[in-house]
Write a protein that holds these residues in place. Structure first.
Motif, PDB file in Angstrom:
ATOM      1  N   LEU A 109     -50.937  -9.413  17.632  1.00 30.02           N
ATOM      2  CA  LEU A 109     -51.470 -10.250  16.551  1.00 30.02           C
ATOM      3  C   LEU A 109     -52.660  -9.602  15.854  1.00 30.02           C
ATOM      4  CD1 LEU A 109     -51.431 -13.859  18.069  1.00 30.02           C
ATOM      5  CD2 LEU A 109     -49.979 -12.966  16.252  1.00 30.02           C
ATOM      6  N   TRP A 110     -53.309  -8.681  16.516  1.00 34.82           N
ATOM      7  CA  TRP A 110     -54.497  -8.057  15.928  1.00 34.82           C
ATOM      8  C   TRP A 110     -54.378  -6.539  15.930  1.00 34.82           C
ATOM      9  CZ3 TRP A 110     -56.931  -6.702  20.747  1.00 34.82           C
ATOM     10  CH2 TRP A 110     -56.641  -7.552  21.805  1.00 34.82           C
ATOM     11  N   LYS A 112     -55.336  -4.287  13.838  1.00 35.20           N
ATOM     12  CA  LYS A 112     -56.508  -3.529  13.381  1.00 35.20           C
ATOM     13  C   LYS A 112     -57.728  -3.809  14.256  1.00 35.20           C
ATOM     14  CE  LYS A 112     -54.892  -3.767   8.643  1.00 35.20           C
ATOM     15  NZ  LYS A 112     -55.110  -4.418   7.363  1.00 35.20           N
ATOM     16  N   HIS A 116     -61.560  -7.528  13.643  1.00 39.54           N
ATOM     17  CA  HIS A 116     -61.024  -7.542  12.276  1.00 39.54           C
ATOM     18  C   HIS A 116     -60.127  -8.756  12.087  1.00 39.54           C
ATOM     19  CE1 HIS A 116     -58.153  -6.715   9.048  1.00 39.54           C
ATOM     20  NE2 HIS A 116     -59.193  -6.139   8.467  1.00 39.54           N
ATOM     21  N   GLY A 117     -59.358  -9.091  13.123  1.00 43.48           N
ATOM     22  CA  GLY A 117     -58.478 -10.243  13.041  1.00 43.48           C
ATOM     23  C   GLY A 117     -59.220 -11.546  12.833  1.00 43.48           C
ATOM     24  N   SER A 121     -56.878 -11.064   7.754  1.00 45.96           N
ATOM     25  CA  SER A 121     -55.714 -11.934   7.632  1.00 45.96           C
ATOM     26  C   SER A 121     -54.819 -11.916   8.877  1.00 45.96           C
ATOM     27  CB  SER A 121     -54.887 -11.535   6.418  1.00 45.96           C
ATOM     28  OG  SER A 121     -54.433 -10.202   6.557  1.00 45.96           O
ATOM     29  N   ASP A 122     -55.180 -11.106   9.886  1.00 45.67           N
ATOM     30  CA  ASP A 122     -54.400 -11.090  11.118  1.00 45.67           C
ATOM     31  C   ASP A 122     -54.435 -12.481  11.746  1.00 45.67           C
ATOM     32  OD1 ASP A 122     -54.305  -8.415  10.555  1.00 45.67           O
ATOM     33  OD2 ASP A 122     -55.680  -7.816  12.141  1.00 45.67           O
ATOM     34  N   PHE A 123     -53.373 -12.877  12.340  1.00 49.79           N
ATOM     35  CA  PHE A 123     -53.164 -14.179  12.987  1.00 49.79           C
ATOM     36  C   PHE A 123     -53.720 -15.360  12.192  1.00 49.79           C
ATOM     37  CE2 PHE A 123     -56.595 -12.103  15.496  1.00 49.79           C
ATOM     38  CZ  PHE A 123     -57.620 -13.044  15.492  1.00 49.79           C
ATOM     39  N   LYS A 127     -55.509 -19.165  13.210  1.00 51.73           N
ATOM     40  CA  LYS A 127     -56.815 -19.613  12.730  1.00 51.73           C
ATOM     41  C   LYS A 127     -56.695 -20.977  12.055  1.00 51.73           C
ATOM     42  CE  LYS A 127     -57.642 -15.476  10.858  1.00 51.73           C
ATOM     43  NZ  LYS A 127     -58.277 -14.363  10.147  1.00 51.73           N
TER      44      LYS A 127
END
Length: 162
Positions: A109-110, A112, A116-117, A121-123, A127
């Protein structure tokens, strides 16, 4: 000028506050459907679920089999309580923590990096679910829930002096 704006402001905010039961219901349903669907996918493919918990997910403190079993049944049962608005604050708090564990346990899911997540915009789904669950913890299920109905039915009666 202020004589016209303040009453208009008060009426507008009063009308918008009337949306709270609908918003809380939509939060409950949106999150419940997302988690329930994940549970259905897990129960429909037990081999794939076991693979994911063995190879992809890094759930702390539990064996892959225990995590797969618990994850599947949590996702199939708890969303019903949330959707119906029964024990909402407790169920929302539970799913909030569960959601955090899911994000931490699934590094894909993360890509980068975890930090950063959190801001990137990760996951994004996780959120959004987390924020909706946090709102339900803070404000409860709202008027359109079994919590509210049970609260009205079993409202403590205040003793009056005769």
């Amino acid at each position: 000028m202020n004589a016209r704006i303040l009453p208009l402001w008060a009426r507008t905010t009063g009308l918008l506050e009337g949306l709270a039961p609908l918003v809380l219901l939509l939060f409950r349903l949106f999150v419940a459907i997302a988690f329930w669907r994940a549970g259905v996918v897990k129960i429909d493919d037990p081999t794939g679920t076991h693979y994911l918990f063995s190879e992809e997910y890094q759930v702390p403190l539990l064996s892959a089999s225990a995590a797969a079993f618990l994850g599947t049944w949590i996702e199939l049962i708890v969303p019903w309580f949330l959707a119906l608005g029964l024990g909402t604050r407790l169920m929302a708090a539970f799913l909030f923590v569960y959601n955090i564990i899911a994000v931490i346990s699934y590094p894909a899911l993360w890509p980068k990096g975890f930090w950063h997540g959190l801001i990137g915009s990760d996951f994004a789904d996780h959120k959004a679910w987390g924020l909706m669950l946090l709102a339900l913890v803070a404000w409860g299920a709202g008027r359109w829930s079994l919590d509210a109905l049970l609260g009205r039915v079993f409202k403590p009666r205040v003793a009056t002096d005769a």
